[in-house]
Motif scaffolding. Structure first.
Motif, mmCIF file in Angstrom:
data_model
loop_
_atom_site.group_PDB
_atom_site.id
_atom_site.type_symbol
_atom_site.label_atom_id
_atom_site.label_comp_id
_atom_site.label_asym_id
_atom_site.label_seq_id
_atom_site.Cartn_x
_atom_site.Cartn_y
_atom_site.Cartn_z
ATOM 1 N N GLY B 97 0.946 -1.276 -0.075
ATOM 2 C CA GLY B 97 0.108 0.120 0.119
ATOM 3 C C GLY B 97 0.900 1.126 0.094
ATOM 4 N N ALA B 98 1.876 1.041 0.652
ATOM 5 C CA ALA B 98 2.856 2.427 0.774
ATOM 6 C C ALA B 98 3.380 2.510 -0.314
ATOM 7 C CB ALA B 98 3.716 2.266 2.213
ATOM 8 N N LYS B 100 2.771 1.550 -3.470
ATOM 9 C CA LYS B 100 1.858 1.831 -4.985
ATOM 10 C C LYS B 100 1.711 3.435 -4.858
ATOM 11 C CE LYS B 100 -2.770 2.017 -3.301
ATOM 12 N NZ LYS B 100 -3.621 3.167 -3.628
ATOM 13 N N THR B 101 1.671 4.181 -3.755
ATOM 14 C CA THR B 101 1.617 5.418 -3.811
ATOM 15 C C THR B 101 2.757 6.295 -4.270
ATOM 16 O OG1 THR B 101 2.405 6.020 -1.390
ATOM 17 C CG2 THR B 101 0.119 5.592 -1.652
ATOM 18 N N ASP B 107 -2.740 5.686 -11.224
ATOM 19 C CA ASP B 107 -4.023 4.932 -10.825
ATOM 20 C C ASP B 107 -3.749 3.369 -10.580
ATOM 21 O OD1 ASP B 107 -6.439 4.344 -9.781
ATOM 22 O OD2 ASP B 107 -7.529 4.125 -11.833
ATOM 23 N N VAL B 108 -3.295 2.966 -9.499
ATOM 24 C CA VAL B 108 -2.913 1.475 -9.089
ATOM 25 C C VAL B 108 -3.827 1.200 -7.805
ATOM 26 C CG1 VAL B 108 -1.058 -0.225 -8.389
ATOM 27 C CG2 VAL B 108 -0.635 1.748 -9.972
ATOM 28 N N ARG B 109 -4.542 0.170 -7.823
ATOM 29 C CA ARG B 109 -5.307 -0.289 -6.865
ATOM 30 C C ARG B 109 -4.857 -1.569 -6.336
ATOM 31 N NH1 ARG B 109 -10.236 3.011 -6.283
ATOM 32 N NH2 ARG B 109 -9.773 4.296 -8.312
ATOM 33 N N ILE B 110 -5.088 -1.684 -4.805
ATOM 34 C CA ILE B 110 -4.548 -3.052 -4.215
ATOM 35 C C ILE B 110 -5.584 -3.828 -3.889
ATOM 36 C CG2 ILE B 110 -2.284 -1.914 -3.691
ATOM 37 C CD1 ILE B 110 -3.206 -1.923 -0.873
ATOM 38 N N CYS B 112 -7.132 -7.078 -1.168
ATOM 39 C CA CYS B 112 -6.854 -7.426 0.143
ATOM 40 C C CYS B 112 -5.683 -8.528 -0.027
ATOM 41 C CB CYS B 112 -8.044 -8.236 0.856
ATOM 42 S SG CYS B 112 -9.466 -6.933 0.830
#
Lengths: 127, 162
Positions: B97-98, B100-101, B107-110, B112
């Protein structure tokens, strides 16, 4: 102070709990997704909500929209890895009061919680 | 386009940040290399979608999984317990999560996180697929990170592209 912590990770719920307990929490409820949290919130009537974004079943963002639709003005802090500016704006538009980005230090999260509560208290006095 | 040095640097920076802020442990890294996927005692996996697709896998031996779960939770955790799996899943989620920012794609989604052992490993992460991998020492633990990414967004010419 009654606090509702919403995160699909038990680990993260316990980390957040360890930060909130010294801040005067008298009762803490936990939920693992947004749907469960909506049910808990109706009975528990929290004074503060901390919610993750990415969760199965119902996301934190969907929870916030549904929670605000009930008329609740309870302060909500989004605690998430979603740090991109468009996501922050999306969350604030949905009704989030403040935003904490993971990873965080206990001191960093404490500061965000305290400033959110102080703002909510001053808003309530002004109303 | 496969994972570039931008993606790897983002994951390195995110790992360092998570270790320092949430585990309060020092971290050091090996150089990244192209390799094939490996099996580990415990694996945390997060899928990505949007402008970059693929997955990031964190691989640990049992002792390292216990050490990192214990450091994250702040209480003793036994490897193989549901609490250990949850902690490793959250650790993976925090790092990816940290990271991909910090990716160049906007625009990248993670997804679960999921945690697997060799006996529960799904067909979605087959052995032998080519990945960029590196390892890091976190306190007494060793963590292996495998990056299998494809960027769907054409980026500016990158002389360091892997």
């Amino acid at each position: 102070m009654r606090v509702l912590i919403i995160d699909d990770s038990k680990t993260m719920r316990s980390i957040v709990k360890s930060v909130i307990e010294p801040l005067g929490a008298t009762a803490i409820e936990e939920a693992g997704d947004g749907k469960e949290a909506l049910e808990r919130a109706a009975a528990f009537r929290p004074d503060l909500v901390l919610v993750d974004w990415n969760m199965p079943i119902m996301s934190g963002l969907e929870f916030v929209v549904a929670f605000r639709a009930t008329g609740s003005k309870t302060p909500v802090i989004m605690v998430t890895t979603e740090a991109e500016k468009p996501r922050v704006i999306e969350a604030i538009k949905a009704g989030v009061n403040n935003y904490a980005i993971k990873p965080f230090t206990p001191a960093g999260l404490t500061q965000i919680i305290e400033s959110t509560l102080a703002k909510a208290r001053s808003g309530a006095r002004a109303a | 386009m496969a994972a570039t040095h931008h993606h790897i640097q983002a994951i390195v920076d995110a790992t360092r940040s998570v270790c320092e802020m949430m585990l309060r442990l020092p971290v050091s890294f090996t150089s990244p290399r192209l390799t094939s996927t490996q099996s580990h005692d415990v694996q945390g996996i997060v899928g990505l979608s949007g402008d970059a697709t693929g997955s990031v896998t964190i691989g640990l031996d049992r002792a390292s999984a216990e050490a990192l779960a214990t450091a994250l939770v702040g209480a003793p955790i036994k490897c193989g317990s549901s609490h250990c799996d949850d902690a490793i899943g959250e650790l993976t989620n925090l790092i990816v999560g940290a990271a991909k920012t910090r990716f160049p794609e906007p625009d990248v989604r993670i997804g679960c996180p999921r945690v697997e052992s060799p006996s529960t490993r799904s067909n979605g992460s087959p052995d032998g697929a080519q990945v960029t991998a590196f390892s890091c020492s976190i306190g007494d633990a060793t963590m292996h990170i495998e990056v299998a990414l494809r960027s769907l967004k054409p980026l500016a010419a990158d002389p360091h592209a892997a």
